[in-house]
Design an enzyme around this catalytic site. Structure first.
Site, short mmCIF file in Angstrom:
data_model
loop_
_atom_site.label_atom_id
_atom_site.label_comp_id
_atom_site.label_asym_id
_atom_site.label_seq_id
_atom_site.Cartn_x
_atom_site.Cartn_y
_atom_site.Cartn_z
N ASP A 189 125.98 -37.26 63.01
CA ASP A 189 124.93 -38.22 63.25
C ASP A 189 124.07 -39.02 62.06
OD1 ASP A 189 122.47 -38.72 64.39
OD2 ASP A 189 121.90 -36.97 64.77
N ASP A 202 124.44 -43.81 67.58
CA ASP A 202 124.41 -43.20 66.30
C ASP A 202 125.04 -41.68 66.35
OD1 ASP A 202 122.02 -41.93 67.07
OD2 ASP A 202 121.44 -41.76 64.97
N GLU A 203 125.54 -41.06 67.03
CA GLU A 203 125.86 -39.76 66.96
C GLU A 203 127.24 -39.58 67.89
OE1 GLU A 203 123.49 -36.53 68.80
OE2 GLU A 203 122.08 -38.04 69.31
MG LIG Z 1 120.66 -40.02 64.12
#
Ligand SMILES: [Mg+2]
Length: 469
Positions: free
Chosen positions: A10, A105-106
């Site tokens: 993340d 973003d993950e």
């Molecule tokens: Mg994040």
């Protein structure tokens, strides 16, 4: 399953970190990314601003007040975040063969080389992965690891910021048991409230219930799956995502529903479940469909389409509710489903969760502007200020920069990119012809990478050259 290791990577404060990467003056400063208008919402907050209590999804005016005068408030640049995200996950895919990306973003990964590894070996692997991402992109990822997706995701939350958390088998149970039920995959605010009303606050308390009790509280559809997760049973595979056309959830009722009030009560957890899936998918939806199966097994579907895609729960759930029909008119209902479609790849719209609230406020003489432009327009004198804070600009001699201040007939531009280090600021008359609009992507100054992308979009991912700094 003893030997399984799932990672959850993340990116730390992704949007704000990309702003700080591409605008070096902002490094170490409290950055807030989001809607600048009266009802704007924070889409990203740097760790420097979180110290003051600022958080994503908070009203911007509140976050601004918390951070005070030092706050740097910028409109989101989805196109830049998209390119940065793409490069981050190309690096990850270079090390982890199967990556299940959840959003910008993950992502999850289950590196085959870690099967049967010790906690120490997993930690070493995660550190190398983080270092690689940082060396190539300049961005920081936190990584969690555990026996399944649930634990890995919880672990990455504990790892933040800028860290690693490997949860060994022995500590798994005690870690899960103490967490609030909300932390469990798929438990949204409605389910949480239901559980809390019954005095069930922690995952441990949920795990201690019987299957029948959980099915009774959370429904026969999702209850059993959530109960398994609460008990630490999580053998869901990590897999690349197929592009789903529709994301949906449905529930069959033990007893037919006979009134609109009953349908209204029933639809919230179903829509919420579908919404959780949408969030995990990382895209937004434009079209909401409601499916009603009657007790005679005939099916009615109704749908409505929004002017833009959104991942905002309020707008989607409200639309689903409006699509319901009264069983007193159409007959008893046995099954209710909610589906989201018209999914858009880049979840640009999720950066503007406040748009549907703000749109009615846009003024008549701005009618040519898109809603997004209206949101980010300066509060006063829009005609006299062609440049807005956060705009990317280019100057014949000074190169690429961004508008740091605008108004009172002048614009202050900071000339810098990712590779330049903190740049100098210069002030220009608002009407100057020395400045022209620039491609925001140029602020990354990834000529090698972007050149490769443009030359052949279908070729293998560009090499992991260390960024030149
Ligand atoms: Mg994040």
């Amino acid at each position: 399953m003893e030997s399984r290791w799932v990672l959850h990577l993340d990116m730390d404060a992704f949007f704000a970190s990309v702003e700080q990467l591409t605008r070096p003056t902002l490094r170490g400063r409290p950055v807030l990314v989001g809607g600048l208008g009266g009802r704007g919402v924070v889409a990203g907050a740097s760790y420097e601003s979180r110290v003051f209590g600022a958080r994503s999804a908070m009203p911007m005016h509140q976050a601004r007040r918390m951070v005070g005068i030092a706050a740097v408030v910028l409109p989101p640049r989805g196109v830049v975040y998209g390119v940065a995200s793409r490069r981050v996950f190309e690096v990850v895919r270079g090390v982890v063969p199967v990556v299940e990306q959840l959003s910008f973003d993950e992502a999850f990964g289950e590196p085959p080389q870690l099967a049967g590894a010790s906690s120490g070996e997993v930690e070493e692997f995660c550190e190398q992965l983080r270092r690689r991402v940082r060396d190539v992109t300049g961005l920081v990822a936190s990584v969690g690891a555990g026996s399944g997706k649930q634990i890995a995701k919880i672990a990455s939350g504990l790892a933040k910021p800028d860290g690693i958390r490997v949860v060994g088998r022995a500590e798994e149970r005690s870690l899960l048991d103490g967490l609030p039920v909300r932390r469990l995959w798929g438990i949204g605010p409605v389910a949480e409230e239901k559980l809390n009303r019954l005095g069930i606050e922690t995952i441990g308390q949920l795990a201690a219930l019987t299957d029948a009790e959980v099915a009774n509280i959370l429904g026969a559809t999702i209850g059993p799956a959530l109960h398994r997760l609460a008990r630490g049973i999580d053998d869901r595979p990590v897999a690349e995502r197929a592009e789903a056309k529709q994301i949906s959830a449905e529930s069959t009722f033990a007893v037919d529903l006979n009134s609109l009030e009953q349908l209204h009560d029933a639809i919230d957890p179903i829509a919420e479940h579908a919404h959780q899936r949408l969030l995990r998918d990382g895209r937004g939806a434009r079209t909401v469909t409601v499916k009603l199966k009657k007790s005679d097994m005939s099916t009615l579907t109704r749908s409505a389409t929004l002017p833009y895609a959104t991942a905002e729960a309020g707008a989607l759930v409200a639309l689903a509710r409006r699509l319901l029909l009264d069983p007193r008119e159409i007959g008893p209902i046995r099954l209710l489903g909610v589906g989201f479609s018209g999914l858009s790849d880049v979840r640009q719209e999720s950066l503007f969760p406040d748009l549907d609230l703000a749109a009615p406020e846009s003024e008549a003489h701005h009618s040519v502007e898109t809603a997004a432009e209206a949101m980010f327009a300066p509060v006063s004198e829009p005609e006299a200020a062609p440049w807005r804070v956060g705009d990317d600009v280019v100057h014949r001699e000074l190169g690429h920069g961004w508008v740091q201040g605008a108004g009172h007939g002048v614009a202050t531009v900071r000339f810098e990119t990712r590779s330049s280090g903190p740049g100098q600021a210069r002030t220009f008359p608002a009407g100057t012809e020395d400045l022209s609009r620039a491609n925001p992507i140029d602020s990354l100054d990834w000529a090698d990478y972007l050149g490769a992308l443009r030359a052949d979009d279908t070729s293998a991912p560009a090499g992991d050259d260390v960024a030149d700094r």
